[in-house]
Write a protein that holds these residues in place. Structure first.
Motif, PDB file in Angstrom:
ATOM      1  N   GLU A  10      75.791  52.851  16.951  1.00  0.00           N
ATOM      2  CA  GLU A  10      75.729  51.715  17.867  1.00  0.00           C
ATOM      3  C   GLU A  10      76.304  51.990  19.150  1.00  0.00           C
ATOM      4  O   GLU A  10      77.671  52.376  18.989  1.00  0.00           O
ATOM      5  N   THR A  11      75.722  51.885  20.036  1.00  0.00           N
ATOM      6  CA  THR A  11      76.465  51.892  21.449  1.00  0.00           C
ATOM      7  C   THR A  11      76.397  50.588  22.093  1.00  0.00           C
ATOM      8  O   THR A  11      75.693  49.790  22.108  1.00  0.00           O
ATOM      9  N   SER A  16      81.482  51.773  24.395  1.00  0.00           N
ATOM     10  CA  SER A  16      82.025  52.137  23.073  1.00  0.00           C
ATOM     11  C   SER A  16      80.870  52.594  22.037  1.00  0.00           C
ATOM     12  O   SER A  16      79.796  52.217  22.017  1.00  0.00           O
ATOM     13  N   GLN A  17      81.221  53.588  21.079  1.00  0.00           N
ATOM     14  CA  GLN A  17      80.245  54.040  20.193  1.00  0.00           C
ATOM     15  C   GLN A  17      80.847  53.783  18.629  1.00  0.00           C
ATOM     16  O   GLN A  17      82.148  54.160  18.425  1.00  0.00           O
ATOM     17  N   GLU A  18      80.158  53.485  17.904  1.00  0.00           N
ATOM     18  CA  GLU A  18      80.513  53.288  16.536  1.00  0.00           C
ATOM     19  C   GLU A  18      79.366  53.693  15.532  1.00  0.00           C
ATOM     20  O   GLU A  18      78.017  53.206  15.740  1.00  0.00           O
ATOM     21  N   LYS A  19      79.736  54.463  14.588  1.00  0.00           N
ATOM     22  CA  LYS A  19      78.753  55.085  13.533  1.00  0.00           C
ATOM     23  C   LYS A  19      79.214  54.571  12.411  1.00  0.00           C
ATOM     24  O   LYS A  19      80.206  54.614  11.773  1.00  0.00           O
ATOM     25  N   SER A  20      78.106  53.824  11.651  1.00  0.00           N
ATOM     26  CA  SER A  20      78.301  53.186  10.259  1.00  0.00           C
ATOM     27  C   SER A  20      77.195  53.263   9.500  1.00  0.00           C
ATOM     28  O   SER A  20      76.024  52.870  10.071  1.00  0.00           O
ATOM     29  N   ARG A  64      82.920  41.035  20.919  1.00  0.00           N
ATOM     30  CA  ARG A  64      82.988  41.614  19.408  1.00  0.00           C
ATOM     31  C   ARG A  64      84.014  40.808  18.380  1.00  0.00           C
ATOM     32  O   ARG A  64      83.751  40.261  17.341  1.00  0.00           O
TER      33      ARG A  64
END
Length: 375
Positions: A235-236, A226-230, A300
């Motif tokens: 963050e992968t 998964s990938q998350e941008k913040s 998580r």
């Protein structure tokens, strides 16, 4: 308005050790005042006494029986006489009555130090509490104080014994990666997901020998990413599952009903260039035949317990609390946890913990609604 049903039936089993003929304010009245006052933003004994004096009409709706409000000294003294074990039991029974765990729900176990309970003058160490956190609804199921002569490893099995965790997935960080803890979880008809680090040297080394960074591009087993941008950071997260436990050799037989080796790789990139990336690799063992996505989601979910710790510190000022004498710090820690659970279970008002406490102070009907989740 009709009289509200008292929501404090879960605490009637707590014995009042004071001499009956000398009791002016009942234990149930003092617990009622304390919880309502803390819900309304008061974090000191004096504030609780002030609340009881000014809000007597409201308290009568919930079974308050006193002719007057107790003083700050009385509240402090009585709270210091409460059996911490009895309060722990009452807290856990309350949570069993109002929160039903679903099959497969992640329950995170982690410790938190009450920094304000440290007393340099008497060389009293800060109190450390172990919390069990139901990640789906974000509530604490129970707490246990770590004895000054032991550690979390000793206390976690005691807490697990008190909880109804059948069918759940229990996640614990590396401190809890112990065979006895794993067996206790299995005995409770639950599954474990334990982080592996250097405290289990041979197991950690076996993972090191097995894992290669090239697996992120070419892996034969189950994987999920998964990938998350913040906040300008990407963050992968990549989860890898291995069910061929032969790579552990005889170590695989040391852990009860072990079925899964899990690896979580997290890559955090702050800037636009790869050299600015921060890579972390975490190892896990589990008694459940997890998929890669289940490993990803469970790890998580585990860290949501940190949000509870943050809410205790920011919303309820736990680290700033200077209550230290006898068992008062531990008792008040449990009161804070009750209050946090109540505020988080109330869903009609979408706001943070601090704002909800202010709403309780301003709106008695909202406070009554919050208290209703104790019933």
């Amino acid at each position: 308005m009709t009289e509200d049903k008292s929501p404090f039936m879960h605490f009637v089993s707590i014995r009042d050790i004071r001499q009956e003929g000398k009791v002016e304010h009942t234990l149930s009245d003092i617990i009622l005042i304390t919880i309502c006052a803390v819900l309304s933003g008061h974090d000191t004994w004096k504030g609780m006494s002030d609340y009881g004096r000014k809000q007597r009409d409201f308290l009568l709706r919930f079974g308050f029986s006193g002719k007057t409000s107790p003083s700050a000294d009385t509240i402090a003294r009585v709270m210091g006489t409460i059996s911490t074990k009895a309060l722990q039991k009452a807290f856990i029974e309350w949570m069993k009555s109002c929160h039903e765990l679903t099959d497969g729900e992640v329950v995170a176990i982690d410790g938190k130090t009450l920094r304000g309970s440290y007393n340099r003058a008497t060389d009293q160490a800060a109190i450390h509490m172990v919390n069990a956190f139901a990640t789906a609804n974000g509530v604490c199921l129970g707490q246990s104080k770590v004895n000054s002569k032991t550690n979390e490893i000793t206390e976690i099995p005691k807490l697990l014994e008190l909880l109804d965790i059948s069918g759940c997935l229990i996640t614990i960080d590396a401190m809890g990666c112990q065979r006895k803890i794993a067996q206790k979880i299995i005995n409770k008809n639950a599954d474990y997901l334990l982080a592996v680090k250097g405290n289990q040297g041979k197991l950690d080394k076996a993972f090191d020998n097995y894992y290669r960074p090239s697996m992120l591009q070419n892996f034969d087993g189950d994987s999920y990413a998964s990938q998350e941008k913040s906040h300008g950071r990407l963050e992968t997260r990549c989860a890898l599952i291995n069910t061929d436990l032969s790579v552990l050799g005889d170590l695989a037989y040391d852990w009860p009903e072990l079925k899964t080796m899990g690896i979580m790789v997290s890559v955090r990139q702050e800037g636009k260039h790869a050299e600015e990336s921060d890579i972390s690799v975490r190892y896990y063992i589990s008694s459940k035949a997890l998929t890669a996505k289940e490993l990803h989601d469970a790890t998580r979910s585990h860290w949501l317990i940190e949000s509870m710790h943050w809410q205790l510190d920011v919303g309820l000022k736990e680290d700033a609390c200077r209550i230290r004498v006898d068992d008062r710090a531990e008792v008040f820690a449990r009161i804070r946890q009750m209050v946090l659970n109540l505020l988080k279970q109330e869903k009609s008002f979408k706001a943070g913990i601090q704002r909800k406490r202010m709403m309780c102070a301003m709106d008695q009907e909202y406070l009554a609604t919050v208290l209703g989740s104790l019933s």
